[in-house]
Design an enzyme around this catalytic site. Structure first.
Site, PDB file in Angstrom:
ATOM      1  N   CYS A 162       0.835  -1.193   0.000  1.00  0.00           N
ATOM      2  CA  CYS A 162       0.000   0.000   0.000  1.00  0.00           C
ATOM      3  C   CYS A 162       0.874   1.249   0.000  1.00  0.00           C
ATOM      4  O   CYS A 162       1.591   1.512  -0.954  1.00  0.00           O
ATOM      5  CB  CYS A 162      -0.958  -0.035   1.188  1.00  0.00           C
ATOM      6  SG  CYS A 162      -2.121   1.355   1.264  1.00  0.00           S
ATOM      7  N   ASP A 210     -10.159  -2.875  -5.738  1.00  0.00           N
ATOM      8  CA  ASP A 210      -9.250  -1.919  -5.108  1.00  0.00           C
ATOM      9  C   ASP A 210      -9.597  -0.522  -5.590  1.00  0.00           C
ATOM     10  O   ASP A 210      -9.289  -0.156  -6.726  1.00  0.00           O
ATOM     11  CB  ASP A 210      -7.800  -2.266  -5.458  1.00  0.00           C
ATOM     12  CG  ASP A 210      -6.795  -1.501  -4.611  1.00  0.00           C
ATOM     13  OD1 ASP A 210      -7.139  -0.405  -4.119  1.00  0.00           O
ATOM     14  OD2 ASP A 210      -5.656  -1.996  -4.446  1.00  0.00           O
ATOM     15  N   HIS A 242      -8.235  -4.667  -1.483  1.00  0.00           N
ATOM     16  CA  HIS A 242      -7.022  -3.931  -1.125  1.00  0.00           C
ATOM     17  C   HIS A 242      -6.531  -4.362   0.256  1.00  0.00           C
ATOM     18  O   HIS A 242      -7.312  -4.465   1.198  1.00  0.00           O
ATOM     19  CB  HIS A 242      -7.321  -2.425  -1.114  1.00  0.00           C
ATOM     20  CG  HIS A 242      -6.113  -1.592  -0.799  1.00  0.00           C
ATOM     21  ND1 HIS A 242      -5.254  -1.146  -1.773  1.00  0.00           N
ATOM     22  CD2 HIS A 242      -5.624  -1.144   0.373  1.00  0.00           C
ATOM     23  CE1 HIS A 242      -4.282  -0.446  -1.203  1.00  0.00           C
ATOM     24  NE2 HIS A 242      -4.493  -0.429   0.096  1.00  0.00           N
TER      25      HIS A 242
END
Length: 274
Positions: A162, A210, A242
């Site tokens: 991320c 996502d 995600h």
């Protein structure tokens, strides 16, 4: 200030906690708390032992005290037979509390501390903007320490999740590292991707669902990588969201298998290219 945060960047977001006991240690590097995982054969050796490669592990918003991140770092160390360096990119301003005891949470999720006396209480999530002008200097200190400790010739690989994925790409674009793996990377821009070029090796492991890296943006990233001559691969896992590779619910088979395949893929990528 935190009400506009995306859940992936807010440590108050509950996270599934994986089973296992981390075996690394946290040291301070230029005032930056850093988790270091060593392969079993090097346990107890000097942190300044000269080796030929290390992996810089850059976390998502939950930071270096998320047990899952520590367990991943330990596994990378064991599989790649090298040290894993996982610095606190947020300088203590966006992290889970230390000394987490998963057994205290019957549903195996960890909420952010509600202790209003905690000096970080007002800085929950990314309340302080962590843009490159804040994060880059932190990573510069860590990279300098790596070269001083392991030798100027040490090869540095980067794996990011991320938030950390963006900074793996920034380090690649700046010529600091040549081999990287990014898992559901977030908040990067195409100018940063465009600075990667021939000689760079990048693997992307992405989620099917996502909202930070939707399919059209991922495909645009792949187009830029192709134009600039990067050696790259991109894998998307169905049934995932995600954060699956570091905060996925392993009781869901699709999530568990995707996390495992992404990990093995990263190990293979570093084994082949670093």
């Amino acid at each position: 200030m935190t009400e506009h945060l995306h859940p992936c960047c807010d440590p108050s977001t509950p996270s599934a906690i994986w089973e296992g006991t981390p075996s690394g240690e946290v040291i301070e590097i230029s005032g930056i708390e850093t988790y270091i995982a060593k392969p079993p054969a090097l346990k107890g050796s000097s942190p300044t032992l000269k080796v030929d490669k290390v992996i810089l592990f850059l976390t998502e918003g939950h930071g270096i005290y998320l047990p899952n991140a520590q367990l991943l770092a330990d596994s990378f160390a064991s599989h790649l037979n090298c040290d894993i360096i996982m610095p606190d990119e947020f300088a203590g301003q966006a992290r889970l509390p230390k000394n987490i005891e998963p057994s205290l949470y019957p549903h195996k999720v960890i909420p952010w501390t509600e202790d209003k006396n905690d000096p970080n209480y007002d800085l929950r999530g990314l309340a302080v903007p962590h843009e490159p002008e804040v994060t880059d200097p932190i990573l510069e200190k860590i990279v300098s320490w790596i070269h001083e400790s392991y030798g100027q010739g040490v090869k540095i690989g980067g794996v990011g999740y991320c938030f950390g994925g963006r900074y793996v790409m920034r380090l690649m674009g700046a010529g600091v590292i040549d081999v990287g793996v990014v898992n559901h990377p977030s908040f990067f821009n195409m100018d940063e991707v465009g600075k990667l070029g021939r000689g760079k090796r990048l693997a992307i492991f992405a989620a099917e669902r996502d909202d930070i890296l939707p399919a059209e943006e991922r495909r645009g990233t792949e187009d830029v990588l192709t134009r600039t001559g990067v050696t790259w691969t991109s894998t998307v896992f169905s049934g995932t969201e995600h954060g699956f590779s570091v905060r996925g619910d392993l009781s869901i088979k699709e999530m568990r298998l995707a996390k495992e395949y992404a990990f093995r893929g990263a190990v293979q990528w570093f084994s082949d290219w670093l």
